[in-house]
Scaffold this active site. Structure first.
Site, PDB file in Angstrom:
ATOM      1  N   CYS A   2       0.827  -1.208   0.000  1.00  0.00           N
ATOM      2  CA  CYS A   2       0.000   0.000   0.000  1.00  0.00           C
ATOM      3  C   CYS A   2       0.863   1.261   0.000  1.00  0.00           C
ATOM      4  O   CYS A   2       0.442   2.314  -0.492  1.00  0.00           O
ATOM      5  CB  CYS A   2      -0.972   0.012   1.179  1.00  0.00           C
ATOM      6  N   HIS A  45      -1.394   1.033   7.696  1.00  0.00           N
ATOM      7  CA  HIS A  45      -1.913   0.928   6.343  1.00  0.00           C
ATOM      8  C   HIS A  45      -1.941   2.316   5.708  1.00  0.00           C
ATOM      9  O   HIS A  45      -2.314   3.299   6.346  1.00  0.00           O
ATOM     10  CB  HIS A  45      -3.326   0.332   6.404  1.00  0.00           C
TER      11      HIS A  45
END
Lengths: 522, 95
Positions: free
Chosen positions: A179, A476
Site C-alpha cells: 500500500c 496501512h
C-alpha cells in the site's frame, strides 16, 4: 468565417488559376529553394512580365508595409499605405494576397476571406516550403478530414470526457504490504503535468534493457486512462522498484515517503533520453542542470543562510530538493510555542481551532532563524575563525509540485513511535512568506504585503494527500486524490470511493502534494 | 529612395537570398511562443473580438488594435538575440 469564402473569388477561379496561385506562393510567400528566393529579389523568368523586378511596392519601393500582391496582374503594393487598395480600385482587381502570411484579401468584402480551395493550395505550398527549408512537419491544429470524422464516429472505444466521468481513476491490488507504493502511484498518476507528459508519449527511451522505470510509468498511465474499471496489478512496477531500489525490496511495510524519493530518483536517472537539446542539437552536458520532466516538476531550491554572530557576514548555499520534511509538535525536537493571537495565523485560511497546529505553523518553524549553539561553531570566512552563528532556511525556487512530508515517524535512539498530532492543512496555500525574496524584503524594512497578494506565483492547490493509519509496527496507507478541480476520491488499494473535501481536510495527513496554481513561462 | 532605404533594401536582399530571413523568422516565431508573447496576443485578440462582436470584426480591426501592443510587449531579450544574430550575419557577409 465560412470556408466557402466569398462570391467574388469565383471570378478568379478560371483558366489556369491554380498553377498561377501556386507560383505566387512558391516565389513570393513561402520560398523554399534558393532559386525561388532569388526570384523574389531579382528579375523573374518569362512566365511573368518585366514588371516583377523585385518584391517591393511598385509605388513606393518599401518592402515592409504589409506588402500584398494583386492576384489578377503583376503588381505589388503596400497595404499599410493603401497602395494596393488604389490599384484594386483603379484596375477593378478585387483580390490580393498578403505576402507575409499568405492570406487572401477581398476588396469588395473589405476583409480577408477563407475559401476552401484556396486554403488547400496555401497549406500544401507551405508544407512544401517547410520541407525544403529543412523544418519538416510543424505543429498545426488538427482539422479532421471527412474520412477521419467517419472513422471516429464508428470507433467503439470513443470516450467523452465530462465533468462526471471517472477516467484516470483505477484501483491498485495490494501485492503484500504494498500500500505504501500504491498511494504514491495514485498521487503521481494524478499529477497533471506528469500525466500530460506521459499521455503525449514524450519519453524517448535510451536504455537497452527492459528495466526502464520511466517506460513502466508510461505503461501505468496507459493502464489508468484505458477506461478499465477493474483494479490494476502493478507487479512489474514492484519488480522494477525492487531492482533499482534494493533497500525497498521485501514484503514488509515500507515508508511511503522513502518510496516517493526513491521512485523520483530512479525516474530522474532513467530520464536520460529526454534531456533537452540546445540550439545546435547538442545535449546539455551539465549533470547538475538536468532538465528531465522530474526535475521540471518536482525540483525546488532551498536556500540556507548561515550568519556569523560576530561579523554578521552571511554564507549562502542553495540545495535542490524534492520534498520538505517538517517537524511536528510532540516530537523530541522542540517545536515553536504557539502564540494564540499570532501574526498571519490565518494567512492560509486554516482552521486554527483551539490551538491545533497548522501546516503554516510548521513551515514558519522550518524557516525560522535557528541559533546553532556554542557546540556547533562554524568557520566564518569573514572572521577567519570559528564563531557562533544562526542558520535560516528559506525557499529560493519553488517547484511546480511541492510535496510536504510531516515527520510522523520518530526513529531516535530512545524511542520509535508515531506522532499522531493533528495538523490542519489548507486547500489553497500561499508560499510567499517562506520565500527567500520575502525574507530579504522584510530585512530591508520593506513590507510588501499588498504586492504579495497580487503575486500569483507562489499560490498552490492541494491535489493529493497520503495518510497512514495504525502504528509504526503495523499500519496501512491510503490516499486522497483530486479529480476535475473539485472532486476528491479516496484510494484504498483496490477500492476507490468518492470523498468530500471535509474528509480530506480532516484527515491526519502524512504526505501533502500541492500543485502551482498558475504556470508561468520561463 | 534615399541612402537609408537603399541600405535597408540591400540588407533585405542579402537576407532573403541566403535564406537567412526565413531562418530568422522561424527563430523569432519560436522565441515569441516560448516566452508567452503569442498567448498574450491571442488573449488580446479575443478581447477585441468580444468588444467588436464576432460577426462584425475584421482582420483590420485586429491589426489596428493589436499591432502597437504587440510591438511594445516583445521582451528585450528577444530583441537583443535577434539583433545579435543579424549583426553576426552582416559581419560574415560584409562586402
Amino acid at each position: 468565417m465560412s470556408p466557402a469564402g466569398c462570391s467574388h473569388v469565383n471570378g478568379y477561379k478560371v483558366d489556369n488559376w491554380k498553377q498561377n496561385l501556386r507560383v505566387i506562393y512558391q516565389c513570393f510567400v513561402w520560398s523554399g529553394t534558393a532559386e525561388t528566393r532569388r526570384r523574389k529579389v531579382l528579375q523573374s523568368d518569362a512566365g511573368w512580365t518585366d514588371l516583377a523586378k523585385s518584391c517591393i511596392c511598385h509605388m513606393c519601393g518599401a518592402h515592409l508595409n504589409r506588402l500584398h500582391s494583386c492576384l489578377y496582374c503583376v503588381f505589388f503594393g503596400c497595404f499599410t499605405k493603401k497602395h494596393i487598395h488604389e490599384h484594386a480600385k483603379n484596375k477593378r482587381h478585387n483580390l490580393a494576397i498578403d505576402l507575409l502570411y499568405g492570406g487572401i484579401y477581398c476588396f469588395v468584402c473589405q476583409d480577408y476571406i477563407y475559401d476552401k480551395d484556396l486554403e488547400q493550395i496555401a497549406k500544401e505550398e507551405q508544407r512544401k516550403a517547410w520541407k525544403l527549408q529543412g523544418i519538416g512537419e510543424k505543429y498545426t491544429t488538427w482539422e479532421p478530414t471527412k474520412r477521419e470524422l467517419e472513422l471516429l464516429r464508428h470507433n467503439p472505444k470513443r470516450r467523452k470526457i465530462t465533468t462526471n466521468c471517472t477516467i484516470g481513476l483505477r484501483g491498485l491490488i495490494n501485492l503484500g504490504n504494498t500500500c505504501f507504493m500504491n498511494c504514491i502511484v495514485q498521487a503521481l498518476t494524478h499529477t497533471p503535468l506528469l500525466r500530460d507528459f506521459f499521455l503525449s508519449d514524450r519519453h524517448k527511451c535510451e536504455m537497452q534493457s527492459n528495466s526502464c522505470l520511466v517506460c513502466e510509468m508510461s505503461q501505468l498511465f496507459q493502464e489508468f486512462y484505458s477506461g478499465h474499471r477493474s483494479p490494476h496489478i502493478p507487479f512489474r512496477l514492484l519488480h522494477l522498484v525492487w531492482t533499482h531500489a534494493r533497500h525497498l525490496a521485501g514484503y514488509e511495510q515500507q515508508d511511503a515517503h522513502e518510496f516517493l524519493i526513491a521512485a523520483l530518483d530512479v525516474l530522474h536517472r532513467h530520464c536520460k533520453g529526454d534531456t533537452i537539446r540546445d540550439d545546435n542539437g547538442k545535449k546539455t552536458n551539465n549533470p547538475n542542470h538536468c532538465n528531465c520532466i522530474i526535475d521540471q516538476i518536482f525540483t525546488g531550491g532551498l536556500q540556507s543562510d548561515v550568519t556569523c554572530q560576530v561579523c554578521h557576514g552571511v554564507s549562502t548555499t542553495i540545495d535542490p530538493f524534492w520534498d520538505i520534511s517538517l517537524d511536528l509538535p510532540g516530537s523530541s525536537t522542540p517545536f515553536w510555542p504557539l502564540s494564540p493571537g499570532g501574526d498571519s495565523g490565518t494567512v492560509n485560511g486554516e482552521s486554527h481551532l483551539s490551538g491545533s497546529t497548522t501546516l503554516t505553523d510548521c513551515l514558519r518553524r522550518f524557516t525560522r532563524p535557528e541559533h546553532l549553539g556554542s557546540s556547533a561553531k562554524i568557520k566564518c570566512g569573514g572572521c577567519h575563525s570559528y564563531q557562533e552563528s544562526t542558520k535560516q532556511l528559506t525557499m529560493k525556487k519553488l517547484p511546480i509540485v511541492a510535496c510536504f512530508h510531516l515527520k510522523r515517524f520518530e526513529h531516535s535512539a530512545k524511542l520509535r513511535r508515531k506522532i499522531t498530532t493533528y495538523v490542519s492543512f489548507p486547500l489553497e496555500l500561499d508560499m510567499t512568506p517562506f520565500m527567500a525574496s520575502s525574507k530579504e524584503s522584510r530585512m530591508n524594512g520593506q513590507y510588501q504585503q499588498s504586492v504579495d497578494i497580487l503575486n500569483n506565483d507562489n499560490k498552490y492547490s492541494l491535489f493529493a494527500v497520503v495518510n497512514h493509519q495504525g502504528t509504526l509496527e503495523s499500519g496501512h496507507y491510503t490516499s486522497f486524490i483530486r479529480q476535475h478541480k473539485d472532486q476528491w476520491f479516496k484510494c484504498d488499494d483496490a477500492i476507490i470511493t468518492k470523498a468530500s473535501i471535509k474528509d480530506v481536510l480532516d484527515s491526519e495527513g502524512y504526505l501533502l502534494f500541492y500543485h502551482k496554481q498558475f504556470l508561468e513561462y520561463e | 529612395m534615399n541612402k537609408e532605404s537603399r541600405l535597408k533594401a540591400s540588407i533585405n536582399q542579402k537576407l532573403t537570398e541566403t535564406g537567412e530571413r526565413d531562418r530568422l523568422k522561424e527563430l523569432l516565431r519560436a522565441k515569441l511562443t516560448e516566452c508567452g508573447w503569442k498567448d498574450q496576443m491571442k488573449a488580446q485578440c479575443k478581447e477585441v473580438i468580444k468588444e467588436k462582436g464576432l460577426e462584425h470584426v475584421t482582420v483590420e480591426d485586429l491589426v489596428v488594435e493589436i499591432t502597437p501592443k504587440g510591438r511594445a510587449l516583445v521582451p528585450d531579450s528577444v530583441k537583443r538575440d535577434l539583433l545579435l544574430r543579424i549583426r553576426a550575419f552582416l559581419t560574415q557577409h560584409a562586402s
